[in-house]
Design an enzyme around this catalytic site. Structure first.
Site, PDB file in Angstrom:
ATOM      1  N   SER A 195      54.238   5.611  26.590  1.00  0.00           N
ATOM      2  CA  SER A 195      54.310   4.609  27.648  1.00  0.00           C
ATOM      3  C   SER A 195      55.770   4.245  27.864  1.00  0.00           C
ATOM      4  O   SER A 195      56.474   3.911  26.908  1.00  0.00           O
ATOM      5  CB  SER A 195      53.509   3.370  27.247  1.00  0.00           C
ATOM      6  N   SER A 222      57.619  -0.460  14.907  1.00  0.00           N
ATOM      7  CA  SER A 222      57.076  -0.423  16.256  1.00  0.00           C
ATOM      8  C   SER A 222      58.184  -0.755  17.229  1.00  0.00           C
ATOM      9  O   SER A 222      59.286  -1.166  16.845  1.00  0.00           O
ATOM     10  CB  SER A 222      55.934  -1.439  16.421  1.00  0.00           C
ATOM     11  N   LYS A 223      57.898  -0.579  18.529  1.00  0.00           N
ATOM     12  CA  LYS A 223      58.892  -0.927  19.544  1.00  0.00           C
ATOM     13  C   LYS A 223      59.311  -2.391  19.419  1.00  0.00           C
ATOM     14  O   LYS A 223      60.441  -2.755  19.666  1.00  0.00           O
ATOM     15  CB  LYS A 223      58.324  -0.693  20.947  1.00  0.00           C
ATOM     16  N   ARG A 224      58.339  -3.219  19.051  1.00  0.00           N
ATOM     17  CA  ARG A 224      58.591  -4.657  19.041  1.00  0.00           C
ATOM     18  C   ARG A 224      59.126  -5.157  17.706  1.00  0.00           C
ATOM     19  O   ARG A 224      59.569  -6.297  17.611  1.00  0.00           O
ATOM     20  CB  ARG A 224      57.301  -5.414  19.382  1.00  0.00           C
ATOM     21  N   PHE A 244      61.885   2.389  24.495  1.00  0.00           N
ATOM     22  CA  PHE A 244      62.363   3.683  24.019  1.00  0.00           C
ATOM     23  C   PHE A 244      61.271   4.455  23.287  1.00  0.00           C
ATOM     24  O   PHE A 244      60.257   3.904  22.883  1.00  0.00           O
ATOM     25  CB  PHE A 244      63.575   3.490  23.104  1.00  0.00           C
TER      26      PHE A 244
END
Length: 467
Positions: free
Chosen positions: A15, A248-250, A19
């Protein structure tokens, strides 16, 4: 899984809301290697239906990461937002067949429904108020409310699949509700779009993170409702950071391109990622070709993998030692360029890389070393105090004078050093280490004559005379 009769088609579907992080990169690697092992095809799909958060910058970063890792796709990138009409056609089919229905419940009504469920101590979930049933009277369609479309999930029975990583998994249909498959704006939700995509793209095997295990029953039920062939699913465990929590991305993850910028080699990152949840005996280092030869979907770990920055550095260091010097010169030139530095001769830069690469874990560290040839150095005060003593300064001045009168090559440099040592009654370390400190800004380097040969002669003489 040593032989597969149907054509293998795998995919990676990131998605573009940020990144490409390490977990997705590892899943992409496994999907790519599996397809290549069985002579199949690997598809790149961009799942961009989260319109509010998807960005073109993220798309470009994902594509750059895939290129850097060498994960070449046979198809794609395919963008979901270019397939909206297809999703709408499939939704209409499900509605006609009574397998999906319009739901007019407002967000406020759904919030109140969940609050009441919690108050009663029940598991929260859609209560089926707009689900058609024989003899059931549905509420009047409210004016001005755009409906979503919900999938009519089976009320009874179980969903079972034999996971390629985890083995048999069974979830009762009563544990899952009628999920939304189409939003009010006509954009599909993840669990629906992914099924239509995998069906249309003839995906045979799906490798993904185990956070998707709970999505799989819905997806299998939608596949079955469409009469579409089921892919085989393999859910790989998460990657944990140093703190034991999921990357994770977050939270805590670093982009793949950050490792490119940080001076890591793509073959080292590929090697390290592959071993982060998969093994082939005790093999620690292996080529891309070996990975493809070995990766048949077995030996995937069921346990979370621990990210180990020191291990990655070690792996990268091994690949640095083996790397072609001309290639390293190009990478280091780019690193030096970011600092406004350059080495005038590519041949000399290549020789510098050959001399220093064995002691460097990344091209950034190699650039740190090679900057001494083209930028001012600042020796540590403690090194100056310890090594550049009053007793040795006359010998350093004499060495500078000798250097001024010789041809600049390793043999002549070595002879000048030995003559100076003899003339001043010193041992090699007593002169070589102070010379390193003044010229290189460091007390430890490779062989001093080999290092000095790569400097411009005038720079060496100037730095020796600064004592």
């Amino acid at each position: 899984m040593s032989s597969i009769s149907t054509p293998v088609r795998t995919r990676i579907a990131p998605s573009p809301t940020g990144f490409l992080h390490l977990g997705t990169a590892r899943t992409a690697l496994y999907s790519w290697a599996y397809a290549r092992h069985f002579g199949g095809e690997f598809v790149l799909r961009i799942e961009d239906t989260d319109v509010a958060r998807s960005t073109q910058d993220s798309v470009e970063q994902i594509l750059q990461s895939m290129r850097w890792l060498g994960l070449d796709a046979d198809e794609g990138p395919i963008y979901q937002m270019e397939r909206l009409e297809r999703y709408q056609v499939v939704v209409a089919q499900l509605i006609r067949e009574g397998k999906a229905y319009h739901c007019y419940a407002t967000p406020e009504e759904l919030d109140a429904m969940r609050e009441a469920q919690r108050a009663r101590g029940e598991k929260t979930g859609y209560d089926g108020r707009w689900r058609p049933e024989p003899g059931k009277v549905l509420p009047a369609v409210p004016e001005g409310v755009k409906p979503v479309v919900r999938f009519r999930n089976p009320l009874d029975g179980e969903v079972t699949w034999n996971d390629l990583v985890k083995g048999p998994i069974t979830i009762n249909n009563r544990e899952i509700d009628d999920l939304i498959i189409m939003r009010t704006d006509g954009v599909p939700t993840y669990n629906f779009a992914v099924v239509v995509d995998d069906w249309d793209m003839r995906i045979s095997h799906v490798f993904r993170g185990d956070e998707h295990v709970n999505n799989t029953p819905w997806q299998i039920n939608i596949f079955n409702a469409l009469g579409a062939p089921l892919p085989q699913f393999g859910h790989v465990p998460v990657i944990l950071g140093d703190d034991g929590l999921k990357l994770s991305k977050r939270r805590g993850a670093v982009s793949v391109t950050a490792y490119e910028d940080g001076g890591y080699l793509p073959e080292a990152m590929l090697n390290y990622l592959a071993r982060l949840g998969w093994s082939h005996g005790d093999e620690e280092l292996f080529t891309r070709e070996q990975l493809v030869s070995w990766f048949d979907g077995t030996h995937l770990s069921k346990s979370p993998a621990q990210w180990d920055a020191a291990k990655l550095e070690w792996v990268n260091g091994q690949y640095m030692k083996q790397a072609d010097d001309a290639r390293l010169a190009g990478l280091v030139a780019a690193q030096l360029g970011k600092r406004g530095l350059s080495v005038s001769s590519r041949d000399k830069l290549q020789a510098m890389c050959a001399l220093f690469k064995d002691r460097c874990a990344t091209t950034v560290v190699l650039a740190d070393w090679l900057a001494i040839f083209v930028a001012d150095v600042a020796p540590l005060a403690e090194d100056l105090t310890t090594h550049v003593t009053e007793a040795v300064k006359p010998a350093l001045a004499a060495l500078a004078d000798k250097f001024a009168g010789i041809d600049w090559n390793k043999t002549a440099i070595q002879a000048a050093i030995k003559e100076t040592i003899a003339a001043h009654g010193l041992k090699m370390p007593q002169l070589a280490i102070p010379a390193r400190v003044l010229v290189c800004g460091r007390a430890q380097t490779p062989s001093v004559d080999a290092v000095l040969e790569l400097f411009d002669k005038e720079i060496v003489i100037k730095r020796l005379r600064s004592a």
